[in-house]
Design a protein around this motif. Structure first.
Motif, PDB file in Angstrom:
ATOM      1  N   LYS A 144       1.263  -1.107  -0.317  1.00  0.00           N
ATOM      2  CA  LYS A 144       0.107   0.128   0.072  1.00  0.00           C
ATOM      3  C   LYS A 144       0.865   1.242  -0.494  1.00  0.00           C
ATOM      4  N   CYS A 145       2.409   0.897   0.698  1.00  0.00           N
ATOM      5  CA  CYS A 145       2.803   2.321   0.096  1.00  0.00           C
ATOM      6  C   CYS A 145       3.697   2.755  -0.799  1.00  0.00           C
ATOM      7  N   ILE A 146       3.825   1.449  -1.429  1.00  0.00           N
ATOM      8  CA  ILE A 146       4.556   1.542  -2.938  1.00  0.00           C
ATOM      9  C   ILE A 146       3.334   1.971  -3.588  1.00  0.00           C
TER      10      ILE A 146
ATOM     11  N   ASN B 168       8.145  16.721  -8.796  1.00  0.00           N
ATOM     12  CA  ASN B 168       8.080  18.173  -9.687  1.00  0.00           C
ATOM     13  C   ASN B 168       8.656  19.485  -9.217  1.00  0.00           C
ATOM     14  N   PHE B 169       8.136  19.667  -8.169  1.00  0.00           N
ATOM     15  CA  PHE B 169       8.188  20.811  -7.325  1.00  0.00           C
ATOM     16  C   PHE B 169      10.166  20.891  -6.368  1.00  0.00           C
ATOM     17  N   ILE B 170      10.211  20.062  -5.531  1.00  0.00           N
ATOM     18  CA  ILE B 170      11.513  19.349  -5.424  1.00  0.00           C
ATOM     19  C   ILE B 170      12.114  19.960  -5.988  1.00  0.00           C
ATOM     20  N   GLU B 171      12.063  19.234  -7.273  1.00  0.00           N
ATOM     21  CA  GLU B 171      13.287  19.217  -8.561  1.00  0.00           C
ATOM     22  C   GLU B 171      13.629  21.404  -8.964  1.00  0.00           C
ATOM     23  N   LYS B 172      12.291  21.950  -8.750  1.00  0.00           N
ATOM     24  CA  LYS B 172      12.592  23.360  -9.271  1.00  0.00           C
ATOM     25  C   LYS B 172      13.222  23.723  -8.188  1.00  0.00           C
TER      26      LYS B 172
ATOM     27  N   ASN C 260       1.089   8.592  -6.604  1.00  0.00           N
ATOM     28  CA  ASN C 260       0.587   9.778  -6.256  1.00  0.00           C
ATOM     29  C   ASN C 260       2.131  11.362  -6.745  1.00  0.00           C
ATOM     30  N   CYS C 261       3.643  10.050  -6.545  1.00  0.00           N
ATOM     31  CA  CYS C 261       4.587  10.990  -6.638  1.00  0.00           C
ATOM     32  C   CYS C 261       4.683  10.796  -7.968  1.00  0.00           C
TER      33      CYS C 261
ATOM     34  N   ASP D  85      10.149   3.558   1.605  1.00  0.00           N
ATOM     35  CA  ASP D  85       8.725   3.880   1.236  1.00  0.00           C
ATOM     36  C   ASP D  85       8.001   4.200   2.438  1.00  0.00           C
ATOM     37  N   GLY D  86       7.746   4.656   3.557  1.00  0.00           N
ATOM     38  CA  GLY D  86       7.983   5.866   4.665  1.00  0.00           C
ATOM     39  C   GLY D  86       7.517   6.631   3.997  1.00  0.00           C
ATOM     40  N   ASN D  87       7.484   7.387   2.722  1.00  0.00           N
ATOM     41  CA  ASN D  87       7.525   8.928   2.721  1.00  0.00           C
ATOM     42  C   ASN D  87       6.728   8.766   1.490  1.00  0.00           C
TER      43      ASN D  87
END
Length: 319
Positions: free
Chosen positions: A13-15, A93-97, A21-22, A86-88
Motif C-alpha cells: 500500500k505504501c508503494i 516536480n516541485f522539489i526539482e525546481k 501520487n508521486c 517507502d514511508g515518505n
C-alpha cells in the motif's frame, strides 16, 4: 541526476501510494527511481509492473535491508542518491525546481517547513550551514531517518570502500546513514576543505499515511536500542564531534520519546511495559518531563488504552 532509492518490505500500500501520487506524475529530468523489494509475496511486484517509470529490483526476503541499500549506493551511477524509503512521499516536480537552484552541494538535508529545526521559519527555501559541528549536534537525530538527506554518491562510495563505515554496520538499524555524513565531514575537513551542506525546508516532503507500523524495534529491544545501541554508535563518531556527542544523544532521546501521541502508539504496540520503564528509568529521565507520563502509561492495561484510543478516534470522525 539523483537516484531515489526506495527499499521496501511487505508494504504494497505504501508503494502503491508513492508510485501513483508521486512517481507516476513526475515529469522532470533530475530524479531516477529504483525500488528494492524483498517482500515475502508478489503484491509489491504486481503493483510495480503498472509503473514503468520506476526501476524494480527483487531481492530474497532474507537479504538484510542494509546490504541491498548499500549495494545500490555502490552501484549508483548518478551524481547523488536519496535514500528515500517507502514511508515518505514527495512532490518531485516541485522539489526539482528548488534543487536546481543549488549549483553544487555535498549533502542536502530535506526537512519539513513545520519542523522544530526550522528556527528561521524558512518556507520552500534553503539554510546554509557554516558551523558543521553544530549542524551535526542539532541535525544528527533527523539524519538517522530515511528520506532526510540527498548525498553526493562519490563521497558515500569513498566512505564505504575505505572501510570507515564497517563499525557502524554491526547494528541492525540504519543509523550508518547519519554516521556517514559525520565521517564525510571529518574526512573533508581533515583535508583542509569545507563540505557544502544545506537544508531544504519544504512542505512538499512528508510522511506516507499508508505506513502503519511506526516502531523500528519491539518490546525491550526498543529501549535497549534507544538508550544503549544509539549511544555506542554516537561515541564511535570521529573525534571532530567529541564536544557535541552528549548533546546528540539527548536530542535523539527527546525526538524518539517526547511526543505523547507516539508514546501512546508504543503502548498500543506493547512496547511500554512497567518492567522496561523501571529498568531504564535513569535513561528515560533524561527526556525532560516525560517520565511521569510514560510511567502512567506503563501502569494502564493495554486494552484500556485501546478502548480510549478507538473511542477518541470515533469522536473525531475516524473509521
Amino acid at each position: 541526476m539523483i537516484q531515489v532509492i526506495i527499499p521496501t518490505y511487505n508494504r504494497p500500500k505504501c508503494i502503491e501510494l508513492l508510485l501513483r501520487n508521486c512517481i507516476n506524475v513526475y515529469q522532470g529530468q533530475l530524479f531516477k527511481f529504483v525500488i528494492l523489494d524483498s517482500s515475502t509475496n508478489n503484491e509489491t511486484a504486481e503493483i510495480a509492473k503498472e509503473y514503468c517509470i520506476a526501476e524494480y529490483k527483487r531481492f530474497d526476503s532474507t537479504v538484510k535491508v542494509d546490504d541491498k541499500v548499500i549495494g545500490s549506493i555502490l552501484e549508483c551511477c548518478e551524481d547523488y542518491y536519496w535514500l528515500f524509503g517507502d514511508g515518505n512521499l514527495a512532490d518531485f516536480n516541485f522539489i526539482e525546481k528548488l534543487i536546481i537552484k543549488l549549483p553544487y552541494f555535498d549533502v542536502l538535508e530535506v526537512d519539513s517547513s513545520k519542523s522544530k529545526r526550522n528556527t528561521k521559519l524558512l518556507q520552500e527555501d534553503f539554510e546554509t550551514h557554516d558551523d558543521l559541528v553544530d549542524f551535526i549536534r542539532t541535525r544528527y537525530s533527523h539524519l538517522t531517518y530515511w528520506g532526510s538527506a540527498i548525498v553526493k554518491t562519490e563521497i558515500a562510495k569513498e566512505m564505504f570502500n575505505s572501510g570507515k563505515m564497517d563499525k557502524y554496520r554491526q547494528d541492525v538499524l540504519s543509523w550508518w546513514s547519519a554516521a556517514m555524513v559525520c565521517e564525510m565531514i571529518s574526512d573533508v575537513v581533515g583535508k583542509g576543505k569545507k563540505p557544502k551542506i544545506y537544508t531544504l525546508f519544504t512542505e512538499h516532503f512528508y510522511g506516507n499515511p499508508a505506513k502503519k507500523d511506526k516502531s523500528w524495534a519491539k518490546g525491550e529491544n526498543y529501549f535497549l536500542t534507544t538508550f544503549k545501541v544509539f549511544d555506542k554508535d554516537v561515541y564511535m563518531l570521529p573525534k571532530y564531534f567529541d564536544e557535541v556527542k552528549n548533546d546528540i544523544i539527548c536530542i535523539f532521546r527527546n525526538d524518539v520519546l517526547a511526543t505523547r501521541r507516539y508514546l501512546i502508539h508504543l503502548k498500543r504496540q506493547n512496547v511500554i511495559k512497567l518492567r522496561y520503564v523501571l529498568k531504564y528509568k535513569n535513561d528515560i529521565q533524561d527526556v525532560k518531563g516525560y517520565f511521569p507520563f510514560i510511567l502512567v502509561l506503563a501502569c494502564i492495561p493495554k486494552f484500556c488504552v485501546e478502548i480510549a484510543y478507538n473511542t477518541l478516534k470515533l469522536l473525531k470522525g475516524g473509521s
